[in-house]
Design an enzyme around this catalytic site. Structure first.
Site, mmCIF file in Angstrom:
data_model
loop_
_atom_site.group_PDB
_atom_site.id
_atom_site.type_symbol
_atom_site.label_atom_id
_atom_site.label_comp_id
_atom_site.label_asym_id
_atom_site.label_seq_id
_atom_site.Cartn_x
_atom_site.Cartn_y
_atom_site.Cartn_z
ATOM 1 N N HIS A 1 -7.737 -5.682 -0.319
ATOM 2 C CA HIS A 1 -6.583 -4.854 0.026
ATOM 3 C C HIS A 1 -5.862 -5.458 1.230
ATOM 4 O O HIS A 1 -6.029 -5.008 2.379
ATOM 5 C CB HIS A 1 -7.022 -3.426 0.329
ATOM 6 C CG HIS A 1 -5.886 -2.452 0.417
ATOM 7 N ND1 HIS A 1 -5.114 -2.104 -0.674
ATOM 8 C CD2 HIS A 1 -5.374 -1.758 1.466
ATOM 9 C CE1 HIS A 1 -4.193 -1.239 -0.304
ATOM 10 N NE2 HIS A 1 -4.319 -1.017 0.996
ATOM 11 N N SER B 1 0.838 -1.197 0.000
ATOM 12 C CA SER B 1 0.000 0.000 0.000
ATOM 13 C C SER B 1 0.877 1.253 0.000
ATOM 14 O O SER B 1 1.627 1.480 -0.947
ATOM 15 C CB SER B 1 -0.962 -0.053 1.191
ATOM 16 O OG SER B 1 -1.978 0.902 1.092
ATOM 17 N N ASP C 1 -9.663 -5.480 -4.781
ATOM 18 C CA ASP C 1 -9.203 -4.301 -4.060
ATOM 19 C C ASP C 1 -9.919 -3.064 -4.612
ATOM 20 O O ASP C 1 -9.855 -2.819 -5.822
ATOM 21 C CB ASP C 1 -7.688 -4.159 -4.223
ATOM 22 C CG ASP C 1 -7.078 -3.157 -3.263
ATOM 23 O OD1 ASP C 1 -7.700 -2.106 -3.024
ATOM 24 O OD2 ASP C 1 -5.971 -3.426 -2.752
#
Length: 261
Positions: free
Chosen positions: A234, A123, A206
């Site tokens: 995610h 991320s 995601d």
């Protein structure tokens, strides 16, 4: 912090990993290095020839999405960059200094002595990893040298844009390090293209997938990228069937770049 690697199901003692090539691991926003280590436990298991070292971001913040309740006792939580307007303002130079100090402190305090061969981020950590690789690349282009020699990057759910860490990359296509990165949009062809090999891991469920693909397509040379898509949201993949595909590609790319694994 470093972690023992494993061969099969048996972790190697810490002292046995000291001379292995090292991958610096950068966590997402609102997490910690320790949480990322737990999230990446399956990746660690299938990368027995690397020493994975997990850094902590320099800034405190609230826990990221999905962190509570599983990791609620792992705080205080941290971030590398601002992604929300309520994150305290900071000028660009101070932001750079804080990020680099956190990274260099982690690297200096690690007891291993193997070469630093790669970056792996999830991320926000993936955005940072790609940005640091580009900073290495552009400094070599402009100055003929750089302080790092990373050979590849592993970008788990990394969203656009790149972050500028020096004057060479200051442009409308990159976000400044002290700015809020969430909601940043640049349309058109970016003049900043990363050519160091990167492996992009995208979860098809995601909600940020379109931004991960934007990062891939707008800022990375397709000749130097590998894309792995998996049926997940995610998070960091943990199932063997997903993880082995990723780690096999890491070995492949590392060997192609001359890493002795």
């Amino acid at each position: 912090m470093s972690v023992p690697v494993s061969r099969g199901n048996t972790p190697l003692p810490e002292e046995k990993t000291l001379h292995l090539p090292r991958i610096l691991c950068l966590h997402g926003g609102g997490v910690t290095g320790e949480v990322f280590r737990a999230q990446a436990r399956s990746l660690i298991k299938y990368l027995p020839d690397f020493r994975l070292v997990f850094a902590d971001g320099p800034f405190f913040c609230n826990p990221g999405p999905g962190i509570v309740p599983v990791y609620q006792d792992y705080g205080p939580f941290r971030r590398w960059l601002r992604w929300l307007p309520e994150h305290p303002e900071i000028d660009d130079e101070a932001a750079i200094e804080e990020v680099m100090y956190a990274i260099e402190t982690c690297k200096r305090e690690d007891e291993g002595d193997g070469p630093w061969v790669g970056l792996m981020g999830f991320s926000q950590g993936a955005k940072l990893s790609s940005s640091l690789l580009y900073d290495q690349q552009i400094r070599r282009e402009k100055e003929g040298k750089a302080d790092t020699d990373y050979k590849f990057g592993v970008l788990l759910a990394g969203r656009s844009p790149l972050v500028s860490f020096c004057d060479y990359s200051r442009s409308p296509a990159c976000v400044n390090p002290g700015a809020v990165s969430e909601g940043f949009h640049y349309e058109g062809e970016s003049p900043h293209i990363l050519r160091i090999p990167t492996i992009h891991v995208h979860g098809l469920a995601d909600p940020g997938l379109h931004l991960h693909r934007k990062m891939l397509n707008q800022y990375h040379d397709p000749k130097a990228t590998t894309v792995i898509e998996w049926d997940g949201a995610h998070r960091v993949p943990i199932k063997r069937t997903d993880v082995e595909i990723i780690t096999n590609e890491i070995y492949k790319v590392a060997r192609e770049q001359g890493v002795d694994v």
